[in-house]
Design an enzyme around this catalytic site. Structure first.
Site, mmCIF file in Angstrom:
data_model
loop_
_atom_site.group_PDB
_atom_site.id
_atom_site.type_symbol
_atom_site.label_atom_id
_atom_site.label_comp_id
_atom_site.label_asym_id
_atom_site.label_seq_id
_atom_site.Cartn_x
_atom_site.Cartn_y
_atom_site.Cartn_z
ATOM 1 N N GLU A 1 0.799 -1.227 0.000
ATOM 2 C CA GLU A 1 0.000 0.000 0.000
ATOM 3 C C GLU A 1 0.835 1.281 0.000
ATOM 4 O O GLU A 1 0.795 2.070 0.961
ATOM 5 C CB GLU A 1 -0.986 -0.007 1.177
ATOM 6 C CG GLU A 1 -1.939 -1.194 1.122
ATOM 7 C CD GLU A 1 -3.029 -1.160 2.186
ATOM 8 O OE1 GLU A 1 -2.987 -0.269 3.058
ATOM 9 O OE2 GLU A 1 -3.920 -2.026 2.145
ATOM 10 N N GLU B 1 -5.523 -8.519 -0.103
ATOM 11 C CA GLU B 1 -6.333 -8.194 1.082
ATOM 12 C C GLU B 1 -7.764 -7.911 0.649
ATOM 13 O O GLU B 1 -7.998 -7.272 -0.380
ATOM 14 C CB GLU B 1 -5.814 -6.952 1.822
ATOM 15 C CG GLU B 1 -4.495 -7.127 2.493
ATOM 16 C CD GLU B 1 -4.059 -5.889 3.281
ATOM 17 O OE1 GLU B 1 -4.924 -5.086 3.689
ATOM 18 O OE2 GLU B 1 -2.833 -5.738 3.461
#
Ligand code: IFM
Length: 460
Positions: A163, A356
């Site tokens: 991320e 995720e």
């Protein structure tokens, strides 16, 4: 709907969020140790010194993964366990730990998916500005080499960075995550160095022929709040901020001009941290794309309002009474399907692993000792179905890692948000499989989505 037999069904965690044992086996301090120690930085004043105690209880965690019948596990290697001072000395006890861990996963038939940077940079690297400083790229390369030397012969899937947008936004622009910097320019530099480090790490990892490497991006479909052209423009611009700013350079297109202009306008200066040759050093170094998906962003046009709101868009959230997780995120599986199809169409048919997906639901044990988290069951069912629809439309999705295996330390929000398929009692460390864990086990076992939530059978 049925998924391919070799589809990777798994769950994900990260080192800092589950391990605890922060002063064990020569681990050095990380930026999150320092940040969490600041009064008010973490809700409830919690820190990660114990978390799920997984540095000690890892055999039990692997038993859980195996009992759930999952074929893959995404975990991260704590950077400061391997390079405690950030540069130089490599701590063998850290490498030994992860080697034991990986070998046990493999013995149990579980495919390891290893993340290198899941936000826990060694604190010593803050002397050079952390990710805002260019030296971070070489430091990350040293870390990558050390872990690859030990594990690249047996770990097939490697995620360089988790991320990048969140690191830049929360860590360096808003100061809500470690290292707590609030500076737009530092945030652009940090995001750029994270991508450059991906490139450097990928070059190292790709010298091991059996390895597949990619970054994990948290991607947020951006949709206009109204049919107005101005809101449509805001949605596209915001897509440039969260999505294309990272996707485009990774896929060899360089940074998108529209977002570069927004940054240069907001900073009143050129982005000179992006040097000649940098975009080439980021480009085309991915064998797969890790996709972290949680929700979408509903966008409206707005006037920039200075440093806190420097861009001509704002998030307005969905109108009306939409389904939400306990942290207020809209539950939007159709946007997940459309995102996977978009990535397939616009980014070269890239293979994807959903690294995720999940949600916060605060369910805890009821009188029967079980955790009936029916909303997580529904979230799983709807997102796995959406992913299957995207695959039917051509998307090349190779695996799905639910976030998370365990309830864990949710960064600045501490221990309140519970994301796990498995409940953790933080006082005793006891793990209890939730109804969602059983439901997911059924998906993994059959490769299909059961029509109704969970044929619940006693577990274990
Ligand atoms: O817990 C985090 C994880 O570390 C990164 N992606 C989002 C998760 C939930 O907020």
């Amino acid at each position: 709907m049925s998924f391919p037999a070799d589809f990777l069904w798994g769950a994900a965690t990260s080192a800092f969020q589950i391990e605890g044992s922060l002063d064990v086996d020569g681990r050095g301090p990380s930026v999150w140790d320092a940040f969490a120690a600041q009064p008010g930085a973490v809700e409830g004043g919690g820190d990660a010194s114990r978390a799920c105690d997984s540095y000690r209880r890892w055999p039990e965690d692997i038993d859980l993964i195996a009992d759930l019948g999952l074929g893959a596990y995404r975990f991260s290697v704590a950077w400061s366990r391997i390079v405690p001072e950030g540069r130089g000395r490599i701590e063998m006890r850290g490498l030994d730990h992860y080697e034991r861990f990986v070998d046990t996963l493999l013995d149990r038939g579980i495919v390891p998916i290893l993340t290198l940077n899941h936000w826990d940079m060694p604190q010593a690297l803050m002397a050079d500005g952390g990710w805002a400083g260019r030296a971070s790229v070489d430091a990350f390369a040293e870390f990558t080499s050390a872990v690859a030397d030990r594990l690249a012969d047996r770990v097939p899937w490697w995620i360089t960075q988790n991320e990048p947008w969140i690191i830049a936004l929360l860590g360096y622009r808003l100061g809500l995550h470690a290292p707590g910097v609030r500076d737009l320019r530092a945030s652009v530099a940090a995001g750029h160095h994270v991508l450059l480090a991906h490139g450097a790490g990928a070059d190292i990892l790709r010298s091991y022929p059996q390895v597949k490497v990619g970054p994990a991006l948290n991607l947020l479909p951006c949709v206009p709040a109204t049919p107005d052209d101005a809101d449509a423009a805001a949605a596209w611009a915001s897509d440039g901020y969260c999505n294309r700013w990272f996707l485009d350079p990774l896929f060899g297109r360089g940074y998108p001009d529209d977002m570069r202009e927004h940054y240069e306008r907001a900073l009143g200066a050129p982005l000179d941290m992006i040097r000649p040759g940098d975009e080439d050093a980021i480009a085309d170094r991915l064998d797969f794309l890790g996709v972290n998906y949680y929700t979408r962003r509903v966008m409206a046009a707005a006037e920039p309002e200075g440093p806190q709101q420097p861009f001509p868009w704002r998030v307005v959230g969905p109108a009306g009474d939409v389904p939400r997780t306990d942290d207020g995120n809209e539950i939007a599986p159709a946007a997940f399907r459309d995102l996977l199809i978009r990535l397939h169409r616009e980014y070269d048919g890239i293979p994807v692993i959903v690294t995720e997906n999940g949600g916060v639901f605060g369910d805890t044990p009821t009188h029967d000792g079980r955790i009936h988290d029916v909303r997580r069951v529904a979230l799983l069912r709807d997102h796995v179905t959406a992913m299957g629809e995207a695959m039917a439309a051509g998307a090349d999705v190779r695996g799905y890692m639910h976030w998370s295996l365990l309830d864990n330390f949710e960064w600045a929000l501490g221990y309140r948000p519970r994301f796990g398929l498995v409940h953790v009692d933080y006082t005793t460390g006891t793990r209890t499989v939730k109804d969602s864990g059983r439901f997911y086990a059924e998906i993994a076992r059959t490769g299909t989505v059961p029509p109704d939530p969970a044929p619940i059978t006693p577990f274990g």
